[in-house]
Write a protein that holds these residues in place. Sequence first.
Motif, PDB file in Angstrom:
ATOM      1  N   PRO A 180     -24.684 -54.553  29.344  1.00 47.36           N
ATOM      2  CA  PRO A 180     -23.305 -54.686  29.824  1.00 47.36           C
ATOM      3  C   PRO A 180     -22.692 -53.313  30.081  1.00 47.36           C
ATOM      4  O   PRO A 180     -23.136 -52.308  29.523  1.00 47.36           O
ATOM      5  N   TYR A 181     -21.690 -53.309  30.935  1.00 53.20           N
ATOM      6  CA  TYR A 181     -20.988 -52.065  31.291  1.00 53.20           C
ATOM      7  C   TYR A 181     -20.002 -51.746  30.179  1.00 53.20           C
ATOM      8  O   TYR A 181     -18.986 -52.425  30.019  1.00 53.20           O
ATOM      9  N   TRP A 182     -20.320 -50.761  29.374  1.00 47.17           N
ATOM     10  CA  TRP A 182     -19.456 -50.372  28.259  1.00 47.17           C
ATOM     11  C   TRP A 182     -19.018 -48.928  28.477  1.00 47.17           C
ATOM     12  O   TRP A 182     -19.865 -48.035  28.633  1.00 47.17           O
ATOM     13  N   ILE A 192     -21.893 -65.790  24.922  1.00 47.63           N
ATOM     14  CA  ILE A 192     -23.094 -65.972  25.747  1.00 47.63           C
ATOM     15  C   ILE A 192     -23.034 -64.922  26.846  1.00 47.63           C
ATOM     16  O   ILE A 192     -22.133 -64.922  27.682  1.00 47.63           O
ATOM     17  N   SER A 193     -23.991 -64.019  26.804  1.00 48.65           N
ATOM     18  CA  SER A 193     -23.927 -62.818  27.637  1.00 48.65           C
ATOM     19  C   SER A 193     -24.089 -63.133  29.122  1.00 48.65           C
ATOM     20  O   SER A 193     -25.055 -63.768  29.545  1.00 48.65           O
ATOM     21  N   ARG A 194     -23.156 -62.611  29.898  1.00 48.60           N
ATOM     22  CA  ARG A 194     -23.248 -62.794  31.353  1.00 48.60           C
ATOM     23  C   ARG A 194     -24.327 -61.878  31.925  1.00 48.60           C
ATOM     24  O   ARG A 194     -25.007 -62.221  32.889  1.00 48.60           O
ATOM     25  N   THR A 195     -24.492 -60.722  31.286  1.00 42.25           N
ATOM     26  CA  THR A 195     -25.562 -59.818  31.720  1.00 42.25           C
ATOM     27  C   THR A 195     -26.914 -60.509  31.521  1.00 42.25           C
ATOM     28  O   THR A 195     -27.794 -60.451  32.385  1.00 42.25           O
ATOM     29  N   MET A 196     -27.043 -61.181  30.364  1.00 42.50           N
ATOM     30  CA  MET A 196     -28.289 -61.885  30.077  1.00 42.50           C
ATOM     31  C   MET A 196     -28.532 -63.008  31.084  1.00 42.50           C
ATOM     32  O   MET A 196     -29.668 -63.257  31.476  1.00 42.50           O
TER      33      MET A 196
HETATM   34  C1  LIG Z   1     -17.292 -52.130  23.727  1.00 44.72           C
HETATM   35  C2  LIG Z   1     -16.959 -52.584  25.127  1.00 44.72           C
HETATM   36  C3  LIG Z   1     -16.704 -51.647  26.108  1.00 44.72           C
HETATM   37  C4  LIG Z   1     -16.392 -52.054  27.412  1.00 44.72           C
HETATM   38  N1  LIG Z   1     -16.130 -51.119  28.368  1.00 44.72           N
HETATM   39  C5  LIG Z   1     -15.819 -51.509  29.624  1.00 44.72           C
HETATM   40  C6  LIG Z   1     -15.534 -50.545  30.647  1.00 44.72           C
HETATM   41  O1  LIG Z   1     -15.563 -49.337  30.440  1.00 44.72           O
HETATM   42  N2  LIG Z   1     -15.213 -50.987  31.879  1.00 44.72           N
HETATM   43  C7  LIG Z   1     -15.194 -52.327  32.176  1.00 44.72           C
HETATM   44  O2  LIG Z   1     -14.945 -52.674  33.321  1.00 44.72           O
HETATM   45  N3  LIG Z   1     -15.489 -53.269  31.233  1.00 44.72           N
HETATM   46  C8  LIG Z   1     -15.783 -52.890  29.967  1.00 44.72           C
HETATM   47  N4  LIG Z   1     -16.076 -53.835  29.003  1.00 44.72           N
HETATM   48  C9  LIG Z   1     -16.122 -55.259  29.377  1.00 44.72           C
HETATM   49  C10 LIG Z   1     -17.558 -55.700  29.648  1.00 44.72           C
HETATM   50  O3  LIG Z   1     -18.183 -54.831  30.562  1.00 44.72           O
HETATM   51  C11 LIG Z   1     -17.623 -57.103  30.247  1.00 44.72           C
HETATM   52  O4  LIG Z   1     -16.941 -58.033  29.450  1.00 44.72           O
HETATM   53  C12 LIG Z   1     -19.075 -57.526  30.460  1.00 44.72           C
HETATM   54  O5  LIG Z   1     -19.149 -58.617  31.346  1.00 44.72           O
HETATM   55  C13 LIG Z   1     -19.743 -57.911  29.163  1.00 44.72           C
HETATM   56  O6  LIG Z   1     -21.054 -58.367  29.435  1.00 44.72           O
HETATM   57  P1  LIG Z   1     -21.720 -59.554  28.602  1.00 44.72           P
HETATM   58  O7  LIG Z   1     -21.044 -60.845  28.991  1.00 44.72           O
HETATM   59  O8  LIG Z   1     -23.151 -59.514  28.995  1.00 44.72           O
HETATM   60  O9  LIG Z   1     -21.511 -59.219  27.154  1.00 44.72           O
HETATM   61  C14 LIG Z   1     -16.363 -53.442  27.714  1.00 44.72           C
HETATM   62  C15 LIG Z   1     -16.631 -54.378  26.716  1.00 44.72           C
HETATM   63  C16 LIG Z   1     -16.924 -53.964  25.436  1.00 44.72           C
HETATM   64  C17 LIG Z   1     -17.208 -55.000  24.361  1.00 44.72           C
END
Ligand SMILES: Cc1cc2nc3c(=O)[nH]c(=O)nc-3n(C[C@H](O)[C@H](O)[C@H](O)COP(=O)(O)O)c2cc1C
Length: 344
Positions: free
Chosen positions: A241-243, A166-170
């Motif tokens: 999300p921050y990827w 469940i997306s935290r960004t969402m």
């Molecule tokens: C492919 C991928 C790349 C990520 N890269 C980073 C990153 O560069 N730096 C960071 O702090 N977190 C990174 N994360 C962790 C996500 O930013 C973090 O879990 C975020 O809260 C996910 O958002 P969501 O809950 O909306 O999916 C990464 C996660 C994934 C799956």
Amino acid sequence: MNIRKMNIIETQDYLQFADLFKRSGLELNLDDSGKGPEGFITAWKAVDEAGALVGGCAITRKKGYYVLNDIAVEEELRSTGIGRLLFQTAMTRMLDMGARQVHITAKAPKFFEKYGFRYLEPEDTPDIFGCKNCDQYGKTCKPEFMVFEYSGERLLFIDSCVTTHISRTMRLADHYLEQFIKAHPGVNVETVIVEKGCAEPLDRDDINRRNDLATAGAYDDPMFDYAHQFKRADYVLVGAPYWDCAFPAILKVYIENIVVTGLTFEESETGYSGLCKCKELTYITTAGGPIGDKNLGFDYICGIGEMLGVRSFKEYRAECLDIVGLDHEAIMEQALAVIDAGEQ
Ligand SMILES: Cc1cc2nc3c(=O)[nH]c(=O)nc-3n(C[C@H](O)[C@H](O)[C@H](O)COP(=O)(O)O)c2cc1C
């Protein structure tokens, strides 16, 4: 099931919804043709990856009034976002058709209230619903009459919350939208789900084709649909999300598809001139670790946005959400409060 693999497809076959609507407690009031409701305009179905029907909605026009006639989602898939996508698709179409208002009789009024519908007294409701003459009205069936009045403004939600959980960004984006709708009554919200498969990276052939279409002024080609949608938005929300210090790669692919010379920007002697009307772009992200000043995703979006004519930019974030030992819920609560403060 991953609801994000859901497809919303326009259809004129209203009768396919008969069982779904009946199971959802909606009456199937057909006109004399027996094929659809009175004043039927069109309908949309939501189908899962296997092609099974899991939701549907229809719009009608009766005595000049636009009506969101029915909207239903299979019970086990409710609250997963399918109803919201169907709803937004229907509302956007009616706005495009020139509607100023939309009426409904709602059995789940809270859903519609959240999107800006207000309650009407039965005596203030135009005489377009059979409800009031039905012998079950007020007994087993107690619908609310509601109306939505478009302000004419549009918000485009670019939803790139690619996730396995469940997306935290969402969660932050949803909260932002709720606050935004309250502060901008009548705004039409439209969502584009930006995940693998929504758009393809451009290759040599695509660029040649795009150039040929642009030279011919053929901007009505489906290749430009995302660009048109972005161009007409008064507000844009990007949730990603921050990827890898930025955002999911598919968002870059989507951007390739909206940056179109002659449509969303033009070249001038002094550089680029944006052709989009967006007043404000809001960027929401969450990160596993600290972002600090390395929000390269937001920086990039600002660069592209400026080129397309976006007037201002705002960012909300929650960081360090994957660091063990920290109170992640407290971090999220704080980010939600920052959104509240920023969107009042
Ligand atoms: C492919 C991928 C790349 C990520 N890269 C980073 C990153 O560069 N730096 C960071 O702090 N977190 C990174 N994360 C962790 C996500 O930013 C973090 O879990 C975020 O809260 C996910 O958002 P969501 O809950 O909306 O999916 C990464 C996660 C994934 C799956």
